[in-house]
Design an enzyme around this catalytic site. Structure first.
Site, PDB file in Angstrom:
ATOM      1  NE  ARG A  29       1.366   4.147 -13.044  1.00 55.42           N
ATOM      2  CZ  ARG A  29       1.691   3.249 -13.986  1.00 55.42           C
ATOM      3  NH1 ARG A  29       2.395   2.197 -13.680  1.00 55.42           N
ATOM      4  NH2 ARG A  29       1.270   3.426 -15.241  1.00 55.42           N
ATOM      5  CE1 TYR A  82      -3.148   6.213  11.854  1.00 59.60           C
ATOM      6  CE2 TYR A  82      -3.369   4.685  10.029  1.00 59.60           C
ATOM      7  CZ  TYR A  82      -3.539   5.941  10.572  1.00 59.60           C
ATOM      8  OH  TYR A  82      -4.119   6.920   9.821  1.00 59.60           O
ATOM      9  CG  ASP A 154       3.920   2.469  11.545  1.00 54.27           C
ATOM     10  OD1 ASP A 154       4.624   3.504  11.628  1.00 54.27           O
ATOM     11  OD2 ASP A 154       2.743   2.476  11.139  1.00 54.27           O
ATOM     12  CE  LYS A 179      -0.447  10.563  10.238  1.00 57.90           C
ATOM     13  NZ  LYS A 179      -0.464   9.134  10.531  1.00 57.90           N
TER      14      LYS A 179
END
Ligand code: PLP
Length: 361
Positions: A29, A82, A154, A179
């Site tokens: 992490r 979005y 974005d 994407k």
């Protein structure tokens, strides 16, 4: 590297690593070589000093916002963008005392008119989902910089192949790597790039703190996908442009939204700030809801699925799916009509795609 924890060389090295003095991996992490390699790749693609990979695009959007704003702060964001990013700002952040004003993002004047003394961050998505609205990033960043307000963009729809917002004055760029960066529809991931001073707080908050860590195997898949990003985008942007042109001449189509068309209201700005016009387009059917839904049941080469930027062409009907969480009145103001269909061009032969869409129409 598929490791959750890393063996220390010595007790002294472990102690030094925890003091932040030794360059050692400790725990997945907090850092993983495969994830770091991907972060460096995406930062390089965007011309950024640094990057942080996250578990998903939404973890990146959330991190970019929550690392910069606190209770009492104000954000300005687009009316149409979005859906889940919109829900974050419309439904979730107000619970923490963070208010957002939604504006017509194709107008820099509208952004500026919405600024308040408490505005800390302005958010843009260009081209924007699903109506492909274009925001003039250079003009917007020029208006924000003297006021000390951060611009977050974005860049998922455009991809770094078409556009680099940091070069146009943005401070942070967020990506859904699910994407086009990954490109093969097999891994969820996200990222934020910018100066190290802005990206490290995102890592500290969203990855180390809130646990939105990207799995190393997904980092490997996305990094492998990036090797062919330029080739895939070259084909997909060219096909989108051909499809947009042909759809605009079809009698069942009332209107096509594609920044590459001279008739698109953002065409001139897109020509200035994009190297290519992207792989996404949308169009409005004269037949409304019934016609929009029927198209989805008729396509054979194109897949009916959400997501975008895949090697496979994808088609969606936003009003009944991804934008269905928006109140109807907001949806109408955002220009998401019942007959709107969104297409993400893949890398198939464009004549196969056109034959499929034309037959469905
Ligand atoms: C998909 C997408 C997101 C969210 O990314 P996830 O990886 O699905 O969390 C954010 N912004 C845009 C423009 C997207 O297309």
């Amino acid at each position: 590297m598929l490791s959750s924890a890393f063996v220390f060389g010595s007790a002294d090295q472990a102690a030094a690593a925890f003091r932040g003095e030794a360059d050692a991996y400790i725990y997945g992490r907090w850092g993983n070589p495969s994830v770091e390699e991907l972060e460096a790749k995406v930062a390089a693609l965007e011309g950024a000093e640094a990057g942080v990979a996250t578990a998903s695009g939404m973890a990146a959007v959330t991190g970019a916002l929550l690392s910069r704003v606190v209770s009492g702060d104000h954000v300005v964001a687009p009316l149409a963008f979005y859906g889940e990013s919109a829900r974050l700002m419309r439904e979730r952040l107000p619970r923490f005392g963070i208010e957002t004003t939604f504006v017509d993002a194709t107008s820099v004047e509208a952004y500026v008119a919405a600024l308040r003394p408490t505005t800390r961050l302005v958010y843009a998505e260009t081209p924007a989902n699903p109506t492909l609205g274009i925001t003039d990033l250079e003009a917007l960043s020029a208006a924000l910089r003297p006021r000390g307000i951060l611009l977050v963009v974005d860049n998922t729809f455009a991809t770094p192949y078409c556009q680099n917002p940091l070069r146009l004055g943005a401070d942070l760029v967020v990506h859904s790597m699910t994407k086009a960066l990954g490109g093969h529809g097999d891994a969820i991931g996200g990222g934020v790039v910018g100066s190290r001073g802005l990206t490290e707080p995102v890592r500290d908050l969203v990855v180390k703190g809130l646990g939105g860590v990207l799995a190393p195997f997904n980092a490997f898949l996305i990094a492998r996908g990036i090797r062919t990003l330029a080739l895939r985008q070259e084909r997909a942007c060219a096909s989108a442009s051909i499809l947009a042109q042909r759809l605009s001449e079809h009698r069942a189509v009332a209107r096509v939204h594609y920044p590459g068309l001279a008739t698109h209201p953002g065409h001139d700005v897109a020509r200035r700030q994009m190297r290519a016009f992207g792989s996404l387009l949308s169009f409005e059917l004269t037949g409304g809801l019934a016609a929009g839904k029927r198209i989805l049941d008729e396509v054979r080469v194109v897949s009916h699925a959400v997501s975008l930027g895949d090697v496979r062409s994808l088609v969606t009907h936003p009003a009944s799916t991804t934008a269905s969480t928006m109140p109807a009145e907001l949806r109408a103001r955002a220009g998401i009509g019942d007959g709107l269909v969104r297409v993400s061009a893949g890398i198939e032969d464009v004549e196969d795609l056109w034959a499929d869409l034309a037959s469905a129409l």
